[in-house]
Design an enzyme around this catalytic site. Structure first.
Site, short mmCIF file in Angstrom:
data_model
loop_
_atom_site.label_atom_id
_atom_site.label_comp_id
_atom_site.label_asym_id
_atom_site.label_seq_id
_atom_site.Cartn_x
_atom_site.Cartn_y
_atom_site.Cartn_z
N ASP A 33 -9.51 0.72 -13.67
CA ASP A 33 -9.74 0.20 -12.33
C ASP A 33 -11.10 0.62 -11.78
O ASP A 33 -11.80 1.45 -12.35
CB ASP A 33 -8.61 0.63 -11.38
CG ASP A 33 -8.20 2.09 -11.56
OD1 ASP A 33 -9.01 2.88 -12.06
OD2 ASP A 33 -7.06 2.44 -11.19
N ASN B 231 2.67 7.09 -4.88
CA ASN B 231 3.56 5.97 -4.54
C ASN B 231 4.04 5.25 -5.80
O ASN B 231 4.61 4.17 -5.72
CB ASN B 231 2.85 4.98 -3.61
CG ASN B 231 1.59 4.39 -4.24
OD1 ASN B 231 1.31 4.64 -5.41
ND2 ASN B 231 0.86 3.60 -3.48
N HIS C 256 2.09 4.09 -8.21
CA HIS C 256 1.20 3.06 -8.76
C HIS C 256 0.66 3.47 -10.12
O HIS C 256 0.54 4.64 -10.44
CB HIS C 256 0.07 2.67 -7.79
CG HIS C 256 -1.06 3.65 -7.63
ND1 HIS C 256 -1.86 3.68 -6.51
CD2 HIS C 256 -1.54 4.62 -8.43
CE1 HIS C 256 -2.77 4.61 -6.65
NE2 HIS C 256 -2.60 5.21 -7.79
N GLU D 157 -0.27 -1.61 -7.06
CA GLU D 157 0.44 -0.96 -5.96
C GLU D 157 1.87 -1.47 -5.86
O GLU D 157 2.20 -2.53 -6.40
CB GLU D 157 -0.31 -1.24 -4.65
CG GLU D 157 -1.75 -0.73 -4.63
CD GLU D 157 -1.86 0.78 -4.45
OE1 GLU D 157 -0.93 1.52 -4.82
OE2 GLU D 157 -2.90 1.24 -3.94
#
Ligand code: GLP
Length: 266
Positions: free
Chosen positions: A83, A154, A156, A161
């Site tokens: 990313d 979270n 991810h 996401e």
């Protein structure tokens, strides 16, 4: 070779728990070296999917050491990073390009045209075609031999996401431009000097190309990751916890974690 204090099979993955995260990182570096040698022997080149964040830093340090010791070469390796923030200049101190240069690329014999990152300077209208090209480059190289992954608080993976899309749709998600989740923005605030300065978007390798890798190595350390680890390994398979999608590719995922990150699964 560092020994895990515990080893378990969970949701089709092998999970090794280490007392020290540095031991897990040492093992991760050994796995990566092993994958490189095997791929070189079989196909003459190796293709790695790499991750950023604080978690894999010691892995890169160990790989650089192995290169300096003359026991590892990147001459026939290609890398594809997971990313990049968007928008983001390659020379920006916060760019993942800079991170990779600082921790790996600047210290080993990896060719500049073999070290690929998504381009945070691409005009927004061309982000979809740039992202699709990235997936094509990986495919043209014969796919990833190994994808190195961290996991966000979270859940991810990369910057995929949490989402309420149906699982089948999430599993098909390609590389693309995404909006960052509030937890991700808040976790990145320390690196950017405040939440306001964190980019709101990022380019991320998609769920489909991540899961297509021939092997996947996931690292998670510290108690802040315990919830995400448990929801990824013990929870239902759901787009709300992208790490749980790793359960859909049994037999090729290995988790290397420390005791704190494993607190809710042990
Ligand atoms: C970041 C990255 C992920 C990384 C994760 C965890 O936002 N995009 O690829 O795995 O969050 O980061 P860290 O290792 O710093 O906890």
């Amino acid at each position: 070779m560092s020994k895990p204090i515990r080893r378990l099979e969970l949701a089709g993955a092998s999970v090794s728990v280490y007392s020290k995260s540095t031991d897990a990182c040492q093992v991760a570096a050994e796995r990566i070296s092993g994958v490189i040698s095997k791929a070189l022997a079989v196909r003459g080149h190796a293709v790695l999917g790499l991750a950023t964040g604080s978690t894999p830093e010691p892995v890169y340090a160990r790989l650089v050491e192995a290169y300096r010791e003359g026991i590892l070469t990147f001459a026939k390796v290609s890398t594809y990073n997971l990313d990049e923030y968007y928008p983001m200049g390659p020379l920006d101190p916060q760019s993942y390009r800079t991170y990779m240069h600082r921790h790996l690329f600047g210290h080993v014999d990896l060719g500049a045209n073999r070290a690929h990152l998504l381009d945070g300077t691409v005009p927004e209208a061309f982000a979809p075609s740039h992202a699709a090209d990235f997936d094509r480059w990986i495919e043209a190289e014969g796919g990833l031999d190994l994808q190195l992954l961290g996991v966000g608080r979270n859940g991810h993976i990369g910057f995929n996401e949490p989402t309420d899309l149906p699982v089948e749709q999430v599993l098909a998600l390609p590389t693309r431009l995404v909006d960052l989740h509030p937890t991700t923005i808040s976790d990145a605030a320390k690196d950017f000097g405040g939440e306001d300065r964190v980019p709101r978007q990022a380019l991320t390798v998609g769920i489909a190309p991540i899961l297509a890798a021939r092997s996947i190595l996931v690292l998670a350390f510290g108690d802040r990751k315990a919830g995400a680890v448990a929801r990824s390994l013990r929870g239902p398979i759901t787009g709300e916890v992208p790490g749980s999608l790793l359960q859909t590719v049994p037999g090729k995922v290995e988790w290397l974690i420390d005791e704190a990150a494993g607190a809710e699964i042990l």
